[in-house]
Motif scaffolding. Structure first.
Motif, short mmCIF file in Angstrom:
data_model
loop_
_atom_site.label_atom_id
_atom_site.label_comp_id
_atom_site.label_asym_id
_atom_site.label_seq_id
_atom_site.Cartn_x
_atom_site.Cartn_y
_atom_site.Cartn_z
N HIS A 89 12.11 4.61 -4.98
CA HIS A 89 10.62 4.10 -4.68
C HIS A 89 10.54 3.02 -3.62
CE1 HIS A 89 6.82 2.63 -5.47
NE2 HIS A 89 7.02 1.36 -5.58
N ASP B 68 8.62 3.79 -0.65
CA ASP B 68 7.20 3.80 -0.75
C ASP B 68 6.64 2.43 -1.52
OD1 ASP B 68 6.93 6.61 -0.13
OD2 ASP B 68 7.86 6.87 -1.92
N ASN B 69 7.46 1.42 -1.67
CA ASN B 69 7.04 0.15 -2.23
C ASN B 69 5.77 -0.37 -1.52
OD1 ASN B 69 7.00 -1.93 -3.85
ND2 ASN B 69 8.52 -3.23 -2.45
N CYS B 70 4.68 -0.55 -2.17
CA CYS B 70 3.50 -1.22 -1.72
C CYS B 70 3.33 -2.65 -1.72
CB CYS B 70 2.33 -0.52 -2.66
SG CYS B 70 0.84 -1.12 -1.99
N ASP C 169 -2.74 1.27 -7.33
CA ASP C 169 -1.51 1.46 -7.13
C ASP C 169 -0.36 1.34 -8.08
OD1 ASP C 169 -2.27 1.94 -4.44
OD2 ASP C 169 -2.11 -0.19 -3.78
#
Length: 389
Positions: free
Chosen positions: A357, A360-362, A369
């Motif tokens: 992840h 893709d860490n938001c 999300d």
């Protein structure tokens, strides 16, 4: 008289909350109950506490529950499924919602309760761990008070009463060390499910007992403490305290240390969240320091408890990473309890999921999300676990 809605009424937190309500009938009343699938216990609770509304998460057992409470008068409003739990959370005139649902399943009902302007007695740590970036602004927007109902964060909250702004220097979370605190690391590959469920001090549900054995419960509490008290991760430490008498401590700027002590009994922090800011008299056994005996402490073994470091790393990464960590842990523990993976596979699958992840860490996740990160992480763990077999 304080009106209470209880989510997770048939679990450990739920039954102890209802013990308190029964003990103080002139102080508390039940408005709503939500439970999973334990029909005999839920029916008995409905009969005793006469809630206005009830949610049964397991929709397939609706008719069984209706038959079990057919003679109850008046009949409560009965809802089913996850949507029903959300509706119970926001329903009516309750002053406080006790969130005793295990895992990320408690997030949406808690948000619904906050948006309905209800104070939260938080026994579901995953709400802040996964949803902290969304939940904290909602608390401020709706002027809602969130009080921690787990023993460690309640201890910190109690110790902070009267501490001036800026006076807190460090948080010390105490940990029992779980089922394997006295095991050598070399024996951990032999761990069975039965071994992991033998908690030395507390009587809890299976998931949190396994979390205690891996020390992930304490890692998750570090993230929760960060959100609850606004402390940097470098200022939140974990210490093994086998007796579970000191439930946590705070260090102040002048190096004074304050601690909250008591027998290992979840009723005390639950009662405090319900009665705050009052202190209600109880007939419970007072703490006897002579009977308690020696209080000892030691540093946690990082080789024995890799989940602890995974939690710190996820917390420092921030964004959607804590939601991924939490979901990965829930799924890995479920697979372990089903004996589909080994004990040491729990941290392995979590680590691999968090690594995947990372790109893709938001940084500033929305609720959508967070829910997507949760869904993705669970699927990732299933795929990773299949590769380990």
């Amino acid at each position: 008289m304080k009106a209470i809605t209880l989510l997770g009424s048939t679990g450990s937190i739920g039954t102890q909350t209802l013990d308190i309500v029964a003990e103080y009938p002139d102080r508390f009343r039940i408005v709503g109950l939500a439970a999973g699938s334990n029909i005999p216990l839920l029916a008995a609770q409905i009969r005793q506490f006469k809630p206005e509304i009830v949610a049964l998460r397991d929709e397939s057992k609706r008719e069984e529950l209706l038959a079990a409470i057919a003679d109850v008068n008046p009949q409560p409003i009965l809802l089913t499924g996850a949507d029903g739990v959300v509706e119970v959370a926001r329903y009516g005139d309750s002053d406080v919602v006790v969130t005793g649902i295990v895992g990320c399943a408690g997030l949406l009902p808690t948000i619904a309760a906050i948006e309905a302007g209800k104070d939260i007695a938080l026994a579901n740590k995953e709400t802040l761990i996964a949803g902290g970036p969304v939940v904290l602004p909602l608390l401020e927007k709706h002027n809602v008070r969130l009080l921690p109902a787990d023993s460690e964060h309640s201890a910190i909250f109690q110790c902070l009463q009267g501490v001036p702004s800026g006076g807190l220097r460090r948080i010390l979370l105490t940990a029992s060390g779980g089922a394997f605190r006295d095991w050598p690391v070399e024996k951990l590959p032999e761990v069975t499910v039965a071994d992991a469920l033998k908690h030395p001090n507390w009587s809890m549900g299976k998931k949190i007992t396994v979390d205690s054995a891996t020390l992930m419960n304490k890692g998750l509490e570090v993230i929760e403490a960060h959100f609850l008290f606004g402390m940097d991760y470098d200022a939140i430490d974990i210490v093994i305290h086998p007796q579970s008498i000191i439930h946590s401590l705070i260090e102040l700027q002048d190096t004074s240390v304050l601690a909250q002590l008591g027998w290992p009994d979840m009723r005390l922090p639950i009662l405090y969240t319900l009665s705050y800011p009052e202190r209600l008299y109880t007939a419970w056994e007072p703490l006897d320091l002579v009977k308690a005996g020696n209080l000892t402490f030691r540093e946690p073994d990082h080789d024995k408890y890799p989940c602890m470091d995974l939690a710190y790393a996820a917390g420092r990464a921030g964004g959607s990473m804590p939601a991924v960590l939490n979901a990965a842990n829930e799924q890995a523990v479920a697979l372990f309890l089903e004996e589909k993976i080994g004990f040491l596979d729990i941290p392995r699958t979590i680590a691999r999921t968090c690594d995947r992840h990372r790109a893709d860490n938001c940084a500033t996740p929305s609720l959508e999300d967070i829910l997507e990160a949760d869904r993705w992480a669970r699927q990732c763990v299933v795929e990773t676990a299949a590769a380990l077999v």
